[in-house]
Design a protein around this motif. Sequence first.
Motif, PDB file in Angstrom:
ATOM      1  N   VAL A 154      -2.298  -1.299   7.094  1.00 51.07           N
ATOM      2  CA  VAL A 154      -2.269  -2.741   6.844  1.00 51.07           C
ATOM      3  C   VAL A 154      -3.548  -3.192   6.145  1.00 51.07           C
ATOM      4  N   ALA A 155      -4.699  -2.791   6.662  1.00 54.29           N
ATOM      5  CA  ALA A 155      -5.964  -3.183   6.037  1.00 54.29           C
ATOM      6  C   ALA A 155      -6.095  -2.602   4.640  1.00 54.29           C
ATOM      7  N   GLU A 156      -5.676  -1.337   4.463  1.00 51.66           N
ATOM      8  CA  GLU A 156      -5.756  -0.729   3.132  1.00 51.66           C
ATOM      9  C   GLU A 156      -4.779  -1.399   2.172  1.00 51.66           C
ATOM     10  N   GLY A 157      -3.616  -1.782   2.680  1.00 50.77           N
ATOM     11  CA  GLY A 157      -2.675  -2.516   1.850  1.00 50.77           C
ATOM     12  C   GLY A 157      -3.207  -3.892   1.481  1.00 50.77           C
ATOM     13  N   GLY A 176       0.811  -1.212   0.000  1.00 54.11           N
ATOM     14  CA  GLY A 176       0.000   0.000   0.000  1.00 54.11           C
ATOM     15  C   GLY A 176       0.841   1.259   0.000  1.00 54.11           C
ATOM     16  N   LEU A 177       1.920   1.262   0.769  1.00 50.78           N
ATOM     17  CA  LEU A 177       2.807   2.424   0.819  1.00 50.78           C
ATOM     18  C   LEU A 177       3.504   2.645  -0.517  1.00 50.78           C
ATOM     19  N   ALA A 178       3.910   1.552  -1.169  1.00 50.95           N
ATOM     20  CA  ALA A 178       4.590   1.671  -2.459  1.00 50.95           C
ATOM     21  C   ALA A 178       3.673   2.272  -3.513  1.00 50.95           C
ATOM     22  N   LEU A 179       2.404   1.910  -3.486  1.00 53.33           N
ATOM     23  CA  LEU A 179       1.463   2.434  -4.470  1.00 53.33           C
ATOM     24  C   LEU A 179       1.189   3.919  -4.264  1.00 53.33           C
ATOM     25  N   ARG A 180       1.394   4.391  -3.043  1.00 58.46           N
ATOM     26  CA  ARG A 180       1.158   5.813  -2.753  1.00 58.46           C
ATOM     27  C   ARG A 180       2.426   6.643  -2.842  1.00 58.46           C
ATOM     28  N   ALA A 181       3.578   5.992  -3.039  1.00 58.57           N
ATOM     29  CA  ALA A 181       4.858   6.704  -3.041  1.00 58.57           C
ATOM     30  C   ALA A 181       4.947   7.654  -4.226  1.00 58.57           C
ATOM     31  N   ASP A 182       5.629   8.778  -4.006  1.00 55.77           N
ATOM     32  CA  ASP A 182       5.807   9.777  -5.063  1.00 55.77           C
ATOM     33  C   ASP A 182       6.794   9.320  -6.128  1.00 55.77           C
ATOM     34  N   GLY A 183       7.733   8.516  -5.745  1.00 55.31           N
ATOM     35  CA  GLY A 183       8.751   8.094  -6.707  1.00 55.31           C
ATOM     36  C   GLY A 183       9.313   6.739  -6.333  1.00 55.31           C
ATOM     37  N   PRO A 184      10.196   6.189  -7.168  1.00 59.23           N
ATOM     38  CA  PRO A 184      10.767   4.879  -6.893  1.00 59.23           C
ATOM     39  C   PRO A 184      11.733   4.927  -5.726  1.00 59.23           C
TER      40      PRO A 184
END
Length: 409
Positions: A387-390, A243-251
């Motif tokens: 966690v649940a959103e991920g 979930g955090l990776a999908l919301r990240a601004d960049g790689p």
Amino acid sequence: MNRSNAGANLPTLRSHNAALVLDLLRVAGERGISRLELAERTGLTPQAVSKITARLRAEGLATEAGHRASTGGKPRTVLRLVPDAGHAVGLHLDRDELTMVLVDLAGTVVASRRTPLDFGAPAGEVVAVAAGEVGAVLGGPAADAVAESPQPRPFPEPGAGPRTSAASAPGGGDGVGTAPVGDTRTVLGIGVAVPGPLDHRGGVLHRVTGFPQWDGYPLQDALAARTGLPVVVDKDTNAAALGLALRADGPGDFAYLHLGTGLGAGLFLGGALHRGARTGAGEFGHQTVSLDGPPCSCGGRGCIEALCLAAVADGDVAEAARVLGTGAANLVGLLDIDRVVLGGRTVGADPDAYVRGVRAVIEERARRDGTGAAVPLVTTAGAGRPVAEGAAQLVLAPLFGRVGSGGGA
């Protein structure tokens, strides 16, 4: 994440190309994106993009969002994702609490529930509680379908035709973070985040520390049979990292460290969620940092989880943060990651103290090793239910071509 942004103009890759386009629509948000921009960013021909967007519009996944001025010729038509065209359920089964969310295609939470849970109860009872929470949020006829449907429905592919609908009703539970769900909407599946270790591919749990009754339990199949929906199971830390990776601004490579009723890590490396060859990566809490340390519930001694939770139980937040920082610094040195993210209920109770304590250890290690500036450190405090959103993204990510690797998609 684990996919190229370049498309291919081959009929056999039609769903792959549709996923590329759909993901760019997701990222563009309400502002939308033109067909020309889609072609430029995917490498697909304008004709291929036109066919894909026509199909996505016909299926209700995309719609026109107005026009945008162009440098020459007529204004460009802008397209956007239709978020409520599909939904996913995310379940976080913690040792003492169940958190559930229903999210739309954009990842927005439209309903949530939280209820006490005894993860130490017989596995069948835990599954029954989880299925009941799913039915309660879907509501009405959908709740009956969850209770009665004998077979899970398959995941759709973008551009592969209509999906199954389920009626929704207002969420309940204890009222924490609940919101009305609204009218009929499509439910693509259930993502379940649980403590590890486990087999992600088969959805089978292994010997969860402190809960041996789960060893070998086919959670994925059991919950699918109870709900009639496709189910994906992963470790709680992996779900949060996704979930955090999908919301990240960049790689960038990062480690998500989750301190709650246990301690674990989710690793995002090389543009993908890293699960390992047996999908067991991230057992961060059971690295030994004191050979003659106190016994751990895993059977070992001196595990970082045992030391950290002991400090938490004693109310010594500074010591808990120092121990956590030692493990974090080891991970930074081992993997050379770009940042560390802290999360979990225990961190959330005093995020500033944990950031301060963990950062001090990481910075001291960086000075000692002469590696330059310490890597950035942040928390998920105030980030909702990561966690649940991920867990919901375990269902949605493949629709957008965002699949994990490192031992299982």
